[in-house]
Design an enzyme around this catalytic site. Structure first.
Site, PDB file in Angstrom:
ATOM      1  CB  ALA A 159     -10.493  -5.075  -3.361  1.00 60.25           C
ATOM      2  CB  CYS A 160      -5.596  -7.752  -4.495  1.00 63.45           C
ATOM      3  SG  CYS A 160      -4.643  -6.308  -5.000  1.00 63.45           S
ATOM      4  CB  ILE A 161      -3.115  -6.979  -0.299  1.00 69.71           C
ATOM      5  CG1 ILE A 161      -3.137  -8.502  -0.125  1.00 69.71           C
ATOM      6  CG2 ILE A 161      -2.552  -6.346   0.973  1.00 69.71           C
ATOM      7  CD1 ILE A 161      -1.785  -9.111   0.063  1.00 69.71           C
ATOM      8  CB  THR A 162      -2.522  -2.439  -1.737  1.00 73.58           C
ATOM      9  OG1 THR A 162      -1.951  -2.988  -2.934  1.00 73.58           O
ATOM     10  CG2 THR A 162      -1.738  -2.945  -0.537  1.00 73.58           C
ATOM     11  NE  ARG A 163      -1.614  -3.853  -7.276  1.00 75.95           N
ATOM     12  CZ  ARG A 163      -0.791  -4.108  -8.286  1.00 75.95           C
ATOM     13  NH1 ARG A 163      -1.239  -4.129  -9.502  1.00 75.95           N
ATOM     14  NH2 ARG A 163       0.478  -4.343  -8.066  1.00 75.95           N
TER      15      ARG A 163
END
Length: 499
Positions: A441-445
């Site tokens: 996961a990254c910030i929003t995905r």
């Protein structure tokens, strides 16, 4: 390759996430220790205050001076499949040994050369080699007499020896490669504002699939972003140059033209996209607007304050990709105009009001021309609002609130169930643990490598709260905002993927 590039881009986010805090320290410390500022505000001449600001300045500067090492560690943590702590250690050791090898070779054969700094390129190279060794050999079994050095202990040792050869390679290859990069940077500079436009346009297009993190580091941290002499030292990379000048108390005049790789972001992130939110909100039927007020207001404020734009962009990317292309074009034009009118605002992470305040307002209009950003931004807001509202109505684009969802459908995750319970549902919608190769996961995905996309229930993912779901060659992304990392951690625990 697409999935691997996504992973590399995401891995950069770990160390880059540190930069806002470091930039905050450097911005405040640099602003209030500058000779001109101290003279203008006598209260700042207090020795105790100056000591505090100088410590803040030094604390921020040390992060940026070791950015290559941090990026190497970030790659290891992001790409290692198991025992990420050991992987990070291997990457750090490899990076240090590579640079040590280069330094010794220079002292022996080229003492007239001060140093060779491979920067981010060397960090990425070492990181990719080290993570390959880690993933391949972290469970290696050695003969009994060497058993102590088996398993994960073998990886830092192997990386150390391999890094010597990497250092030799860069000692031989980097000088001509560095010359090529400098030449490329000069070519981009010669393109002037047109080159700035293409930088902004292509950056935003790549952002649609999360690959923009593969582009901007090359300009921010390498010779492609320019080369400047600051305080007697040659600095390469647009962001590194900006912060070197920011830390230079004797710097006068506008900041370097390298800020053209930053300044165009503010009009889009602070003004344009929030105005697009207002347009989408006004395109919702009046009887339904109250239901959507919180959604649009939340994502608009996120863009304005932090510069994180994905929650807005995924509201229209998938329902009308051409509108996203138009948005990318406008973003490129924003970079072009900011370059033409000499807005010289830098940033650490993104183009929100935090960076605008620290690296625009606090640095003074004489150095940044930040006052020009206000009328420019207002014009940009009007352009986004008019164009988005026209396109949505003219082409009947199904932005949030314009679809056929039932009146009782929730548009945000309002369930009182725990994150664990929601993660269980996400895992089930992804086809179960047996359908997942890797999850991150990254910030929003939420980023998932899957075996069979036919087993994924995209509608269920959306009902759980995904703004959108993208499936490209087995690389699935579900947009969950701040909950993405929480779901990733829970699912990883359930699958036994964590150390």
């Amino acid at each position: 390759m697409f999935k691997y590039l996504q992973k590399i881009g995401k891995a950069f986010m770990l160390p880059i996430a540190l930069l806002p805090a470091a930039g905050l320290l450097l911005g405040i410390g640099g602003a209030f220790t500058a000779e001109a500022t101290v003279k203008a505000y006598p209260i700042l001449q207090n020795q105790a205050l100056q000591a505090i600001f100088k410590v803040m300045n030094a604390a921020g500067a040390v992060v940026f001076s070791n950015l290559a090492l941090l990026l190497c560690i970030g790659l290891m943590v992001g790409l290692a499949k198991r025992e990420k702590g050991v992987a990070a250690l291997a990457g750090a050791v490899g990076f240090l040994i590579m640079n040590g090898t280069i330094a010794v070779l220079i002292s022996i054969f080229n003492p007239e050369i001060k140093s060779i700094d491979t920067g981010v390129v060397g960090a990425i190279f070492v990181g990719l080699v080290a993570v390959y060794l880690h993933n391949k050999y972290h469970n290696i079994q050695l003969p009994q007499i060497l058993g102590f050095f088996g398993g994960s202990r073998f990886v830092p040792i192997a990386t150390s020896f391999v890094s010597i050869f990497i250092g030799v390679f860069f000692y031989l290859a980097w000088p001509p490669l560095q010359g090529l990069l400098i030449s490329s940077g000069h070519s981009i500079a010669k393109l002037g504002p047109i080159g700035t436009f293409f930088y902004g346009f292509l950056m935003r297009l790549c952002g649609a699939v999360g690959l923009h993190h593969m582009i901007y580091p090359l300009f921010w941290y390498t010779e492609l972003g320019g080369v400047e002499m600051v305080q007697g030292a040659q600095i390469a990379g647009a962001q590194k140059i900006f912060f070197a000048q920011l830390a230079d108390p004797n710097h006068i005049g506008l900041f370097t033209e390298g800020t053209r790789f930053f300044a165009g972001r503010f009009s889009t992130m602070m003004f344009g996209l929030p105005a697009a939110c207002l347009a989408m909100y006004h395109c919702v039927a009046p009887s339904k607007r109250k239901k959507y007020t919180g959604v649009f207001l939340g994502v608009a404020l996120t863009s304005f304050i932090t510069g994180i734009t994905e929650p807005i962009e995924f509201m229209f990317l998938f329902v009308q990709p051409l509108l996203y292309v138009f948005h990318a074009f406008l973003d490129g034009v924003s970079f072009l105009i900011a370059d033409l009118i000499n807005i010289n605002i830098g940033n650490t992470f993104s183009g929100g009001v935090i960076d605008f305040t620290l690296f625009g307002i606090l640095q003074g209009n004489a150095k940044t021309n930040w006052l020009l950003q206000i009328p420019f931004g207002l014009i940009w807001a009007a352009l986004y609002y008019v164009s988005f509202r026209f396109a949505i109505i003219k082409f009947n684009i199904m932005t949030p609130g314009r679809g056929e969802e039932s009146e009782d459908e929730e548009i945000t995750v309002q369930s009182k169930s725990s994150i664990h319970d929601e993660a269980v549902k996400v895992l089930e919608a992804l086809g179960g643990a047996e359908n997942i190769e890797d999850i991150d996961a990254c910030i929003t995905r939420l980023r998932v490598s899957i075996k069979d996309s036919e087993k994924v229930d995209k509608e269920s993912l959306k009902k759980i709260g995904a703004t959108a779901v993208l499936d490209v060659k087995g690389g699935l992304q579900a947009i969950y905002g701040a909950k993405a990392i929480l779901y990733k951690n829970e699912i990883s625990n359930m699958m036994g993927l964590e150390d």
